[in-house]
Motif scaffolding. Structure first.
Motif, short mmCIF file in Angstrom:
data_model
loop_
_atom_site.label_atom_id
_atom_site.label_comp_id
_atom_site.label_asym_id
_atom_site.label_seq_id
_atom_site.Cartn_x
_atom_site.Cartn_y
_atom_site.Cartn_z
N ASP A 120 52.64 -13.35 58.51
CA ASP A 120 51.84 -14.37 57.81
C ASP A 120 51.03 -13.71 56.70
O ASP A 120 50.07 -12.98 56.96
N TRP A 121 51.43 -13.98 55.45
CA TRP A 121 50.76 -13.37 54.30
C TRP A 121 49.59 -14.22 53.77
O TRP A 121 49.04 -13.91 52.72
N THR A 122 49.22 -15.26 54.51
CA THR A 122 48.07 -16.07 54.09
C THR A 122 46.82 -15.21 54.02
O THR A 122 46.60 -14.34 54.87
N LEU A 123 45.99 -15.45 53.01
CA LEU A 123 44.75 -14.68 52.88
C LEU A 123 43.91 -14.80 54.14
O LEU A 123 43.70 -15.90 54.67
N ASN A 124 43.40 -13.69 54.61
CA ASN A 124 42.59 -13.66 55.84
C ASN A 124 41.14 -14.03 55.56
O ASN A 124 40.20 -13.35 56.00
N ARG A 166 38.53 -12.26 60.49
CA ARG A 166 38.69 -12.81 59.15
C ARG A 166 37.56 -12.23 58.30
O ARG A 166 36.57 -11.70 58.81
N SER A 208 45.64 -10.03 54.81
CA SER A 208 46.56 -11.07 55.27
C SER A 208 46.35 -11.36 56.76
O SER A 208 45.99 -10.47 57.53
N ASP A 215 49.80 -13.34 45.41
CA ASP A 215 49.50 -14.09 44.19
C ASP A 215 49.36 -13.15 43.00
O ASP A 215 49.45 -13.57 41.84
N ALA A 268 45.39 -17.40 47.32
CA ALA A 268 45.78 -17.84 48.66
C ALA A 268 46.50 -16.74 49.43
O ALA A 268 46.63 -16.81 50.65
N SER A 269 46.96 -15.71 48.71
CA SER A 269 47.68 -14.60 49.32
C SER A 269 47.59 -13.41 48.38
O SER A 269 47.51 -13.58 47.15
#
Length: 260
Positions: free
Chosen positions: A248-252, A45, A157, A109, A105-106
């Motif tokens: 999973d495109w969530t921000l790393n 991360r 991500s 965005d 958050a991604s």
């Protein structure tokens, strides 16, 4: 006076002196300080809060990348070119996130319907306005035909191959790319053998042509793709059916980062 003038003319004819740091020392310092390893080094991360505190250093590094003329780049050996482009992709991606951090958050965005963070030409590189897609598809993939670059590029991500905790450098590029392949393929959250099938990252679907024939490609990495002997044998023989996992495109972002 005439002698000094002659030297000046010769210097102009030779073009600007190359002062680019092929060790990418500035980026090395940034990632060593702000990349947090997880899962025994199989994932990472990014402390975007830490990167934000060192944003001036990041911008200076990006400035050195943007200052490299295309003609100079073309004279470099292949490993130097590839390391330059990989580090540029990763560093400009971090800078993109920082333009809105912590209110992001991604990476999506920045737009999906009416914009695209990967196609937007938001920086200069090699004498032109450039995008992340230009680096990945028109330069790295088209020029070098090296599938392992997919393990080196980080799109900010969770589903993406990890951001490496070191800069890519020409002298170690082969070993670095292979280590990234082993790390990504042994990460069970993104690649695994389960219930008789090989469940792999969506990357292998999106970029199938880079890994064909895929059964043969995965057979090379059977030892890290499965945890049991039977699974490894089936993958090595090319007999495991493929399934693709959701991306999973969530921000790393690092859990230790202070967000919002």
């Amino acid at each position: 006076m005439a002698a000094r003038l002659a030297l000046f003319v010769l210097a102009l004819a030779a073009g600007p002196a190359s002062g680019f740091d092929q060790t990418h020392g500035a980026w090395e310092a940034l990632v060593k300080a702000n990349v947090v390893l997880l899962e025994g080094g199989k994932a990472s991360r990014v402390s975007y809060a830490g990167m934000a505190r060192e944003r001036d250093a990041l911008k200076r590094y990006l400035g050195t990348l943007s200052a490299v003329p295309a003609g100079e780049f073309e004279r470099w050996p292949r490993p130097e070119q590839m390391a330059f482009l990989i580090n540029a992709y990763n560093a400009f991606t971090v800078e993109k996130i920082l333009t809105r951090y912590p209110r992001v958050a991604s990476i999506w965005d920045f737009g999906r319907m009416f914009g695209n963070p990967f196609k937007e030409e938001f920086f200069s590189l090699l004498g032109r306005r450039a995008s992340l897609d230009w680096i990945e598809h028109e330069m790295l993939r088209a020029r070098y035909r090296e599938p392992r670059v997919h393990y080196a590029l980080n799109c900010a991500s969770v589903g993406c191959p990890m951001l490496r905790e070191h800069a890519y450098v020409a002298a170690r590029l082969e070993a670095q790319l292979e280590e990234q392949a082993l790390r990504f393929l042994s990460d069970r959250s993104r690649n695994r053998y389960r219930r008789g099938r090989l469940e792999v990252s969506k990357l292998f679907d999106w970029y199938a042509e880079d890994f064909e024939p895929r059964a043969r490609y995965f057979s090379r990495y059977a030892e890290v793709l499965a945890d049991d002997a039977a699974g490894r044998a089936r993958i090595a023989a090319g007999g495991a059916p493929l399934a693709f996992l959701d991306y999973d495109w969530t921000l790393n972002d690092s859990p230790s980062s202070s967000r919002r």
